[in-house]
Design a protein around this motif. Structure first.
Motif, PDB file in Angstrom:
ATOM      1  N   TRP A 175      41.609   3.678 -62.789  1.00  0.00           N
ATOM      2  CA  TRP A 175      42.624   3.706 -61.755  1.00  0.00           C
ATOM      3  C   TRP A 175      42.737   4.837 -60.829  1.00  0.00           C
ATOM      4  O   TRP A 175      42.858   4.570 -59.750  1.00  0.00           O
ATOM      5  N   PHE A 176      42.668   5.899 -61.617  1.00  0.00           N
ATOM      6  CA  PHE A 176      42.538   7.247 -60.774  1.00  0.00           C
ATOM      7  C   PHE A 176      41.565   7.137 -59.731  1.00  0.00           C
ATOM      8  O   PHE A 176      41.527   7.588 -58.661  1.00  0.00           O
ATOM      9  N   ALA A 182      40.403   4.950 -52.571  1.00  0.00           N
ATOM     10  CA  ALA A 182      41.215   3.954 -51.502  1.00  0.00           C
ATOM     11  C   ALA A 182      41.803   4.880 -50.382  1.00  0.00           C
ATOM     12  O   ALA A 182      41.909   4.531 -49.350  1.00  0.00           O
ATOM     13  N   LEU A 183      42.513   6.085 -51.111  1.00  0.00           N
ATOM     14  CA  LEU A 183      43.123   6.997 -50.161  1.00  0.00           C
ATOM     15  C   LEU A 183      42.432   7.871 -49.271  1.00  0.00           C
ATOM     16  O   LEU A 183      42.700   8.322 -48.096  1.00  0.00           O
ATOM     17  N   GLU A 188      35.084  10.131 -56.726  1.00  0.00           N
ATOM     18  CA  GLU A 188      34.990  11.188 -57.834  1.00  0.00           C
ATOM     19  C   GLU A 188      34.710  10.651 -59.033  1.00  0.00           C
ATOM     20  O   GLU A 188      35.145   9.551 -59.353  1.00  0.00           O
ATOM     21  N   GLU A 189      34.076  11.468 -60.137  1.00  0.00           N
ATOM     22  CA  GLU A 189      33.627  11.002 -61.135  1.00  0.00           C
ATOM     23  C   GLU A 189      34.651  10.839 -62.242  1.00  0.00           C
ATOM     24  O   GLU A 189      34.683  10.044 -63.149  1.00  0.00           O
ATOM     25  N   ASN A 190      35.756  11.924 -62.013  1.00  0.00           N
ATOM     26  CA  ASN A 190      36.602  11.650 -63.331  1.00  0.00           C
ATOM     27  C   ASN A 190      38.121  12.264 -62.942  1.00  0.00           C
ATOM     28  O   ASN A 190      38.190  12.679 -61.684  1.00  0.00           O
ATOM     29  N   VAL A 191      39.170  12.180 -63.604  1.00  0.00           N
ATOM     30  CA  VAL A 191      40.335  12.768 -63.429  1.00  0.00           C
ATOM     31  C   VAL A 191      40.390  14.104 -63.320  1.00  0.00           C
ATOM     32  O   VAL A 191      41.267  14.764 -62.659  1.00  0.00           O
ATOM     33  N   ALA A 196      41.648  18.941 -59.988  1.00  0.00           N
ATOM     34  CA  ALA A 196      41.322  20.109 -59.244  1.00  0.00           C
ATOM     35  C   ALA A 196      41.584  20.225 -57.776  1.00  0.00           C
ATOM     36  O   ALA A 196      41.797  21.209 -57.033  1.00  0.00           O
ATOM     37  N   LEU A 197      41.715  18.934 -57.112  1.00  0.00           N
ATOM     38  CA  LEU A 197      42.061  18.826 -55.871  1.00  0.00           C
ATOM     39  C   LEU A 197      43.497  18.529 -55.374  1.00  0.00           C
ATOM     40  O   LEU A 197      43.959  18.673 -54.355  1.00  0.00           O
ATOM     41  N   ALA A 198      44.348  18.459 -56.518  1.00  0.00           N
ATOM     42  CA  ALA A 198      45.657  18.036 -56.071  1.00  0.00           C
ATOM     43  C   ALA A 198      46.660  19.079 -55.230  1.00  0.00           C
ATOM     44  O   ALA A 198      47.220  18.866 -54.835  1.00  0.00           O
ATOM     45  N   ALA A 199      46.250  20.435 -55.469  1.00  0.00           N
ATOM     46  CA  ALA A 199      46.930  21.513 -55.001  1.00  0.00           C
ATOM     47  C   ALA A 199      46.571  21.486 -53.343  1.00  0.00           C
ATOM     48  O   ALA A 199      47.578  22.165 -52.594  1.00  0.00           O
ATOM     49  N   THR A 200      45.646  21.030 -52.874  1.00  0.00           N
ATOM     50  CA  THR A 200      45.078  21.196 -51.403  1.00  0.00           C
ATOM     51  C   THR A 200      44.838  19.590 -50.923  1.00  0.00           C
ATOM     52  O   THR A 200      44.714  19.684 -49.707  1.00  0.00           O
ATOM     53  N   SER A 201      44.779  18.653 -51.702  1.00  0.00           N
ATOM     54  CA  SER A 201      44.452  17.336 -51.236  1.00  0.00           C
ATOM     55  C   SER A 201      45.881  16.582 -51.125  1.00  0.00           C
ATOM     56  O   SER A 201      46.212  16.335 -52.157  1.00  0.00           O
TER      57      SER A 201
END
Length: 274
Positions: A175-176, A182-183, A188-191, A196-201
């Protein structure tokens, strides 16, 4: 008393002797190896037994954490259509293991892997002697177990209807990966990579926000309502991006993280002999 704990995954097997008095692994007995889960029945059983013997050094009672579906009492595999262990379908796995290891079938107990995770955390982990409690393993699949009297059993939440499909389609690694693609248009290969991108993406942050909201919505529907929830599995390692929000939605339920990590299922599987 030492019991062999075994954790069988879709691509690996982990084994260790568990000292039921100290409630911990016997030093030097831990082994983990990859397994070809698409091999023949003989190849799979042989691979499992080779690793078990590495830890056993003699005869021991054995507790096995096994993914489902499975007839745990009789030890017969019901796994089919899941791209793993297809060759074992309908076979008396427990009896085959006992024969290969030279022990009695009665010396082996098998339980659902999510139930073993929760049993391990009850035995000597994050929810020791707590009840009622739910255990969730968030990873390749959506594992769930519930304990109301200190004895963990498979809860089967993965197959619960939720948001037009089933729960596992919303609380698993796939799902991740699909939602982030989709967004963002990027696969990406994994969660771990998405975290690692959550702070900037914005896309990555949105994925974790939606995950938290959906999981909170799902857990609000669970009855009876647990006093505690313990989270494990690879997705739980990204808890910094969703746990605070989840706790805000579930203020009357204490949500904690696994203390034992990959040791939980080993301890849990062995502790059924306690």
């Amino acid at each position: 008393m030492s019991v062999l704990g075994v954790d069988i995954g879709g691509s690996h097997i982990t084994t260790a002797l568990i000292d039921l008095e100290s409630r911990d692994l016997v030093p030097g007995s831990h082994h983990r190896e990859r397994v070809n889960s698409n091999g023949s029945a003989e190849e799979i059983i042989h691979s499992w037994c080779e690793v078990m013997r590495e830890s056993m050094h003699g005869k021991h009672k054995i507790g096995i954490a096994m993914p489902g579906p499975f007839d745990y009492e009789e030890g017969i595999s019901l796994i089919r259509g899941l791209h793993k262990y297809e060759a074992l379908y309908g076979l008396p796995v427990k009896a085959m293991l006992a024969e290969a290891l030279g022990i009695e079938k009665e010396d082996i107990v098998m339980h659902n892997d999510a139930a073993c995770f929760l049993q391990g955390e009850l035995f000597n982990g994050a929810v020791k002697e707590q009840r009622p409690v739910i255990g969730l393993t968030l990873g390749t699949g959506f594992g769930s177990a519930i304990a109301t009297n200190g004895h963990a059993e498979d809860a089967g939440f993965w197959n619960t209807p939720f948001l037009g499909s089933r729960a596992e389609e919303h609380f698993s690694t796939r799902w991740f990966i699909a939602r982030y693609e989709a967004l963002s248009g990027i696969k990406e290969e994994n969660v771990k990579n998405i975290a690692a991108l959550a702070a900037t993406s914005v896309a990555a942050a949105t994925v974790f926000r939606e995950f938290s909201e959906n999981l909170g919505m799902f857990l609000q529907q669970v009855t009876p309502r647990p006093a505690m929830i313990v989270l494990g599995g690879n997705i739980s390692h990204a808890h910094a991006h969703f746990l605070h929000s989840l706790r805000q939605q579930m203020k009357d339920v204490e949500i904690v993280l696994s203390e034992l990590g990959e040791k939980a299922a080993l301890l849990g599987a062995a502790s059924y002999w306690y």
